[in-house]
Design a protein around this motif. Structure first.
Motif, PDB file in Angstrom:
ATOM      1  N   GLN A 258      41.877  39.861 150.013  1.00 61.54           N
ATOM      2  CA  GLN A 258      42.227  40.182 147.643  1.00 61.54           C
ATOM      3  C   GLN A 258      42.447  38.846 147.326  1.00 61.54           C
ATOM      4  O   GLN A 258      42.089  38.019 146.604  1.00 61.54           O
ATOM      5  CB  GLN A 258      43.486  40.976 147.515  1.00 61.54           C
TER       6      GLN A 258
ATOM      7  N   SER B 166      46.817  41.113 140.189  1.00 60.91           N
ATOM      8  CA  SER B 166      45.474  40.543 140.427  1.00 60.91           C
ATOM      9  C   SER B 166      44.778  41.746 140.507  1.00 60.91           C
ATOM     10  O   SER B 166      43.599  41.550 140.885  1.00 60.91           O
ATOM     11  CB  SER B 166      45.071  39.637 141.581  1.00 60.91           C
ATOM     12  N   THR B 167      45.315  42.798 139.693  1.00 60.87           N
ATOM     13  CA  THR B 167      44.673  44.827 139.600  1.00 60.87           C
ATOM     14  C   THR B 167      44.186  44.685 138.294  1.00 60.87           C
ATOM     15  O   THR B 167      46.085  45.179 138.044  1.00 60.87           O
ATOM     16  CB  THR B 167      44.670  44.953 140.765  1.00 60.87           C
ATOM     17  N   PRO B 168      43.398  44.793 136.954  1.00 56.77           N
ATOM     18  CA  PRO B 168      43.048  45.288 136.311  1.00 56.77           C
ATOM     19  C   PRO B 168      43.196  47.152 136.330  1.00 56.77           C
ATOM     20  O   PRO B 168      43.639  47.923 135.270  1.00 56.77           O
ATOM     21  CB  PRO B 168      41.972  44.783 135.754  1.00 56.77           C
ATOM     22  N   ASN B 169      43.119  47.529 137.566  1.00 56.42           N
ATOM     23  CA  ASN B 169      42.677  48.926 137.471  1.00 56.42           C
ATOM     24  C   ASN B 169      44.138  49.950 138.085  1.00 56.42           C
ATOM     25  O   ASN B 169      44.636  49.805 139.274  1.00 56.42           O
ATOM     26  CB  ASN B 169      41.363  48.908 138.413  1.00 56.42           C
TER      27      ASN B 169
ATOM     28  N   VAL C   3      41.082  36.445 144.420  1.00 54.75           N
ATOM     29  CA  VAL C   3      41.267  35.233 143.429  1.00 54.75           C
ATOM     30  C   VAL C   3      41.257  33.791 143.867  1.00 54.75           C
ATOM     31  O   VAL C   3      40.755  33.822 142.460  1.00 54.75           O
ATOM     32  CB  VAL C   3      43.050  36.157 143.629  1.00 54.75           C
TER      33      VAL C   3
ATOM     34  N   PHE D 225      41.403  37.456 137.476  1.00 57.32           N
ATOM     35  CA  PHE D 225      41.840  38.982 138.467  1.00 57.32           C
ATOM     36  C   PHE D 225      41.445  40.016 138.228  1.00 57.32           C
ATOM     37  O   PHE D 225      41.712  40.604 137.542  1.00 57.32           O
ATOM     38  CB  PHE D 225      43.587  38.520 137.365  1.00 57.32           C
ATOM     39  N   GLU D 226      41.133  40.025 139.694  1.00 60.76           N
ATOM     40  CA  GLU D 226      40.495  41.589 139.478  1.00 60.76           C
ATOM     41  C   GLU D 226      40.120  42.022 141.581  1.00 60.76           C
ATOM     42  O   GLU D 226      40.711  41.510 141.587  1.00 60.76           O
ATOM     43  CB  GLU D 226      38.222  41.294 139.832  1.00 60.76           C
ATOM     44  N   ASN D 227      39.735  43.168 141.377  1.00 60.77           N
ATOM     45  CA  ASN D 227      40.563  43.265 142.748  1.00 60.77           C
ATOM     46  C   ASN D 227      39.077  43.263 143.669  1.00 60.77           C
ATOM     47  O   ASN D 227      38.324  43.743 143.085  1.00 60.77           O
ATOM     48  CB  ASN D 227      40.905  44.709 142.477  1.00 60.77           C
TER      49      ASN D 227
ATOM     50  N   VAL E 181      38.262  47.492 144.303  1.00 62.10           N
ATOM     51  CA  VAL E 181      38.007  47.810 143.809  1.00 62.10           C
ATOM     52  C   VAL E 181      36.402  47.832 143.412  1.00 62.10           C
ATOM     53  O   VAL E 181      35.194  48.874 143.115  1.00 62.10           O
ATOM     54  CB  VAL E 181      38.478  48.145 142.263  1.00 62.10           C
TER      55      VAL E 181
END
Lengths: 261, 296
Positions: A217, B146-149, A221, A241-243, A246
């Motif tokens: 992660q 860091s996660t929008p989910n 980032v 900011f994304e996973n 996911v």
């Protein structure tokens, strides 16, 4: 004149010592068996402080880390998409981000490593375990740094239409190889501990799991490392900011056609 | 121990006491001779409440970041402070609600532990639970950042709570077992327990010490004497009898039932991005019905 000579000598000695440290990082446990046959190999003190070696390895991460980062970020320039002056920013960013990636991952993962070590009754060896973990990071950086000329050579020699996907793939491959090798290195550093108490093996696997989970992660980032030629250069993506997990899940779903995006 | 204590500040002394529990010093059989864990209950409670607040903050990072992204500053700050209050509350209220029944079950199931040792034991297990939670706080905070989910964060929280709870329970059963064995011994042999205990264990130490020179040391007969045995291991020379397990299963059931429902009542902990801020959701359904309706 003599003064300068003296300084040069000191500097050279420092460099030699630095390489000795690098060598030490890559050869866990080598000191005890090999120092007799290799007099240039400076043996480590027997009774050492918990932070001994940790400081040196942090120095290695900070000095050698940028090497691969810079090489990685030079893609746009070498491939002729941007001038050197334009691409240098990406090279600096990648050079800063690579050590940052490793240091931040370790910092985020260390508290749980510490508490779990205590709970599993391995606290007395924690200093040694910490040294193993940190040395493995230094090992990772040194391995990556060794690949820096290789990736530059690849950038220079690869002149296809699809050079950017190729660059990503080769970098991913190098990162994968370096990470796997670094984990083997970690296992070597851990070997005396595991010999002492088998439970260290479990702790090492837990560490690798946490480290990989956080590191993936963190890498996601801290994108971009290579710098797409089409996107303006920036320290982080516009929307950092994304996973990663996911995203991966979505990709799998997309590819298998279960869930159209 | 006294002069060392005097040197440390009050803060470090508190952390040191928690550390003694974590590394297993407080629950070594030789330190349990009075059939209770010798820990300062108030000090430990303060420390673990602080750690729970830290974890609450890590949990609230999600609401904080998402709120600031959408310029909903008030919601963000309120939800974070709510999480910081609720995580300690979850543990404190669960303990308060369950303690009387836990004590009564313990007495009924044939354990000889008195009320104060039981309380100390529960506080110590909670401290293990919360210490693990707090140690995973940075990981959670980083992912929350860091996660929008939302679902991912909920899942991660569930996993972290489960791991922490599991380790807390392992600590509970091991310490409960040790205490019961020592208590039973103490009743039959009265005060001479320690005197009898020490010499019987000493030979095994020297044995382990001698053989450690060999390349492959044999399995030590008395694990707890070895420095590397932890608070989650069963000492080899201790057999936990059926009543220990009976008490443990009763406690487990009561604790889980109340803990789950308490978590349900105190919702929202993370704060779904789609919903407006509330300190507590309106009283609605219960945990078990919700799970049931999710499943069927």
């Amino acid at each position: 004149m003599r003064h300068i000579k003296e300084q040069l000598r000191c500097g050279l000695q420092g460099v030699v010592q630095g390489f000795n440290t690098v060598d030490h990082v890559l050869r866990p446990g080598g000191d005890d068996q090999e120092s007799a046959s290799k007099p240039w190999h400076k043996p480590a003190a027997k009774k050492s402080h918990a932070l001994d070696g940790v400081r040196q390895t942090i120095l290695i991460v900070c000095l050698a880390g940028p090497l691969y980062g810079i090489a990685m970020g030079s893609y746009g320039w070498i491939d002729g998409h941007r001038s050197f002056n334009a691409q240098i920013l990406q090279m600096i960013y990648s050079g800063v981000k690579l050590p940052l990636l490793i240091v931040l991952t370790v910092i985020v993962s260390l508290p749980s490593f510490f508490v779990l070590n205590s709970l599993f009754g391995l606290r007395d060896d924690f200093a040694q375990a910490l040294r193993a973990v940190v040395s493995a990071q230094a090992g990772l950086v040194v391995i990556l740094a060794a690949f820096a000329p290789l990736i530059s050579f690849f950038y220079v020699s690869n002149a296809t239409e699809k050079s950017y996907p190729h660059a990503i793939l080769v970098n991913a491959f190098i990162f994968g190889t370096a990470s796997v090798t670094a984990q083997r290195l970690l296992a070597k550093w851990y070997a005396p501990l595991i010999k002492k108490n088998v439970r260290h093996k479990r702790m090492m696997l837990i560490w690798i799991f946490i480290y990989a989970f956080v590191g993936t992660q963190m890498g996601y980032v801290l994108r971009p490392f290579i710098g797409s030629p089409e996107v303006a250069i920036s320290f982080l993506r516009e929307n950092p900011f994304e996973n990663a997990y996911v995203r991966l899940w979505q990709l799998v779903m997309e590819v298998t056609g279960v869930m159209p995006l | 121990m006294k002069p060392v204590t005097a040197k440390r500040g009050a803060f470090f002394e508190k952390l040191y006491q928690l550390d003694r529990i974590l590394r297993g010093d407080a629950t070594r059989p030789e330190h349990l001779s009075k059939a209770e864990i010798e820990i300062p209950v108030v000090g430990i409670s303060v420390t673990i409440i602080c750690l729970a607040v830290v974890y609450g903050f890590c949990m609230g990072v999600f609401a904080l970041v998402r709120g600031f992204e959408n310029a909903a500053y008030q919601t963000a700050v309120l939800q974070t402070s709510a999480s910081m209050c609720k995580v300690p509350l979850l543990f404190v209220l669960t303990l308060v609600v369950t303690f009387p029944s836990l004590y009564v079950f313990n007495a009924l199931a044939g354990s000889r532990l008195r009320i104060f040792p039981v309380f100390k034991l529960l506080v110590a297990s909670l401290s293990v639970n919360i210490a693990v939670l707090a140690s995973m706080g940075p990981i959670l905070a980083f992912f929350s950042l860091s996660t929008p989910n939302y679902s991912f964060i909920v899942l991660l929280n569930v996993i972290v709570f489960a791991v922490a709870g599991l380790l807390g329970l392992l600590f509970l059963i091991q310490t409960l077992g040790r205490l019961s064995v020592i208590e039973a011994k103490g009743v039959s042999v009265s005060t001479s327990t320690i005197a009898v205990d020490t010499p019987s264990a000493t030979p095994s130490v020297t044995e382990a010490g001698d053989t450690s020179e060999l390349s492959k040391p044999p399995r030590p007969t008395s694990t707890y004497r070895r420095k590397d045995s932890g608070p989650l291991d069963r000492p080899r020379d201790m057999k936990f009898n059926a009543s220990v397990w009976r008490v443990f299963y009763c406690w487990l059931t009561v604790f889980c039932l109340v803990g789950c429902q308490m978590g349900w009542v105190l919702r929202p902990f993370i704060g779904s991005p789609g919903l407006p801020f509330q300190w507590l959701r309106p009283r609605h359904s219960n945990f078990f019905e919700a799970v049931y309706s999710l499943l069927f």
